[in-house]
Design an enzyme around this catalytic site. Structure first.
Site, short mmCIF file in Angstrom:
data_model
loop_
_atom_site.label_atom_id
_atom_site.label_comp_id
_atom_site.label_asym_id
_atom_site.label_seq_id
_atom_site.Cartn_x
_atom_site.Cartn_y
_atom_site.Cartn_z
N THR A 30 48.05 48.73 55.95
CA THR A 30 48.64 49.80 55.13
C THR A 30 47.61 50.49 54.25
OG1 THR A 30 49.20 48.27 53.32
CG2 THR A 30 50.86 48.62 55.07
N CYS A 34 47.69 44.80 46.44
CA CYS A 34 48.82 44.35 45.62
C CYS A 34 48.40 43.20 44.72
CB CYS A 34 49.96 43.86 46.52
SG CYS A 34 50.60 45.08 47.68
N CYS A 38 53.66 40.51 44.21
CA CYS A 38 54.34 41.71 44.72
C CYS A 38 55.66 41.31 45.40
CB CYS A 38 53.44 42.44 45.71
SG CYS A 38 54.18 43.97 46.33
N ARG A 63 44.32 51.53 48.19
CA ARG A 63 45.05 52.20 47.12
C ARG A 63 45.99 51.21 46.45
NH1 ARG A 63 46.04 55.05 51.61
NH2 ARG A 63 48.28 54.60 51.45
N CYS A 65 49.25 49.51 45.06
CA CYS A 65 50.66 49.46 45.46
C CYS A 65 51.52 50.16 44.41
CB CYS A 65 51.09 48.01 45.62
SG CYS A 65 52.85 47.78 45.99
N CYS A 68 54.31 47.14 42.97
CA CYS A 68 53.94 46.04 42.05
C CYS A 68 52.90 46.44 41.01
CB CYS A 68 53.45 44.83 42.83
SG CYS A 68 51.80 45.03 43.59
N ASP A 443 38.36 21.08 9.22
CA ASP A 443 39.46 21.80 8.59
C ASP A 443 40.50 20.82 8.08
OD1 ASP A 443 40.99 24.55 8.36
OD2 ASP A 443 42.41 23.12 9.23
#
Length: 499
Positions: A30, A34, A38, A63, A65, A68, A443
């Site tokens: 695709t 993601c 996702c 690129r 998603c 998600c 401390d």
């Protein structure tokens, strides 16, 4: 970074949100990358490539998603738990140094050659410093496009892009949509207003990994708040800070699954830096489940961890301010330390006009406090000398207390100053440098808590007892502090919510 194929594939198949920010998944069929959680049907393993960063996936042509939104996941917890060159570089990139000073500025700050930094970052993250900065700019741009009504030319400027063309090209490449297309699919709220033409006002959401225990995190910041610089108002912690292009005001409110942030800026170019420093302040990139699991392995700490999972380390937006305030607070109460700091703010802070509250100034610069008068330093002479000496060293750069500092070098340099002891040094390491293993063995609150639990609490015995908590002793300190009744462990009553 986590890129072991078997582990990554298991996380993807189970949609495990704990791994968001550790790696991204590139789906070759695709061209989309993601986050591990996702909700889409996991692709077949043979079609997946795992990348150590969103920038690496983008550099390989993937690129983001649209479902998600992997670019909006919390940052990797690894960079805040390490002190090596790559981790220090990543903290500087997050703080916008590459955008402001270029890769040469990054190398100058780190003391290594540009070639060496490029090589090490690319080897671990699969992308160059410029590509990582570009990915950060793209995420900032998306936030502004989708959550504000800013003109797109101003969005480009605020995101750190040098030109409208590079802004348009980057947004198209990363999100497969032009900026106007992204905005057309978003229902805008009133995310950008002006106050007397002096401030830009934006509303954002800061994600984090669950769980998040808010009482000691926000409670600590509120209990130690310096009047004029910090306040708790309407359920939000508010403070001023000085950014590269001018002052700013932020209001941070814990919410369900995110921290709601309202930011007022004089210059929109400071937005990425403001976001980075707010995330650092609240330790939002931590991996609480991993930290809690490690600490709970000690039977002495297990009940504390089980009763309050998700504790974070309250940090600072300015290491110099934090270091100076720790000296002001040496051997006195929290209330007295606030009083001393407020006096200095009133005398030397840069005045601001708070558009939505009662803040009055930013914290004074170190160079100013190095020459502060005796009248404004109402403290023993020895502590005045310590404060001035530290302020001078910080002002001239002799001591580095930034998020990119070498932890060992800073500890050594601080201890060399008269009047600076282990309590101050470890406080700086924990809250300014971000060392997750900083341990305030001297401390009083830590010692009292260890004593109540039957843990040796003095000298070498305390350090030996804390060995099983490594490398997360700073988080163990939060649990120990929270076992007592001090006000730093709770939100103001009127704003308390169930954890």
């Amino acid at each position: 970074m986590l890129t072991d194929p078997q582990t990554c594939m298991t996380a993807v198949r189970s949609r495990d949100a704990r791994f968001d920010g550790w790696f991204v998944t590139g789906v070759r069929t695709t061209g989309i990358y993601c986050r591990p959680s996702c909700p889409a049907t996991p692709p077949k393993a043979r079609n997946i490539t795992f990348y150590p960063s969103a920038a690496a996936a983008q550099a390989n042509g993937f690129r983001a998603c649209k479902r998600c939104r992997p670019d909006a996941s919390p940052g990797s917890p690894e960079w805040n738990a390490r002190a090596d060159l790559v981790a220090r570089a990543m903290r500087l990139i997050a703080d916008g140094v590459v955008d402001r000073e270029g890769v040469h500025g990054l190398s100058r700050r780190l003391g290594y050659s540009t070639r060496q930094i490029e090589r090490q970052i690319r080897a671990e993250l699969g992308a160059s410093p410029l590509a990582l900065a570009r990915a950060q700019r793209a995420q900032t741009a998306r936030v502004l496009i989708e959550t504000t009504a800013l003109p797109l030319t101003q969005v480009a400027h605020a995101s750190g892009f040098g030109s409208i063309r590079s802004f348009n090209d980057t947004v198209r490449a990363v999100f497969a949509m032009a900026p106007r297309e992204l905005r057309s699919k978003t229902r805008l709220s009133a995310g950008h207003v002006s106050a007397g033409n002096a401030w830009h006002h934006l509303q954002l959401r800061l994600p984090f990994r669950r769980p998040l225990r808010v009482d000691n995190l926000f409670g600590h910041l509120v209990a130690t708040a310096v009047p004029g610089v910090e306040e708790w108002r309407d359920g939000a912690y508010r403070r001023t800070m000085q950014l590269p292009h001018g002052p700013a005001v932020v209001a941070l409110r814990p919410d369900d699954g995110f921290v709601a942030a309202r930011v007022w800026l004089r210059d929109l170019a400071d937005l990425p830096v403001a976001i980075s420093r707010c995330r650092w302040l609240l330790d939002l990139d931590a991996d609480p489940e991993a930290i809690d699991a490690h600490l709970a392995a000690d039977p002495m700490l297990a009940p504390l961890v089980a009763g309050a999972p998700g504790r974070r380390v309250p940090r600072t937006v300015d290491g110099v301010e934090l270091a100076l305030r720790l000296v002001l607070g040496q051997q006195i109460s929290t209330r007295a330390a606030r009083t001393h700091a407020a006096r200095l703010v009133q005398a030397y802070g840069e005045p601001i006009d708070d558009p939505d509250g009662g803040l009055t100034a930013t914290f004074p610069e170190a160079a100013v406090l190095a020459t502060a008068s005796d009248e404004t330093l109402a403290m023993p002479q020895s502590r005045r000398a310590t404060l001035r000496g530290l302020a001078a060293a910080l002002a001239d750069g002799a001591i580095d207390v930034s998020t990119s500092a070498n932890w060992d070098d800073t500890r050594r340099d601080l201890l060399a100053l008269p009047g600076i002891g282990p309590w101050t040094v470890e406080g700086v390491a924990m809250r300014a440098l971000g060392d997750p293993d900083a341990f305030l063995a001297t401390d009083l609150g830590v010692r009292q808590a260890m004593s109540r639990l039957g843990i040796p609490d003095s000298g070498r015995a305390a350090h030996t007892a804390s060995e099983p908590w490594r490398p997360w002793r700073a988080y163990a300190v939060q649990h120990l502090w929270a076992s007592g009744p001090h006000e730093i462990n709770q939100l103001p009553e009127q704003a308390r919510k169930p954890a």
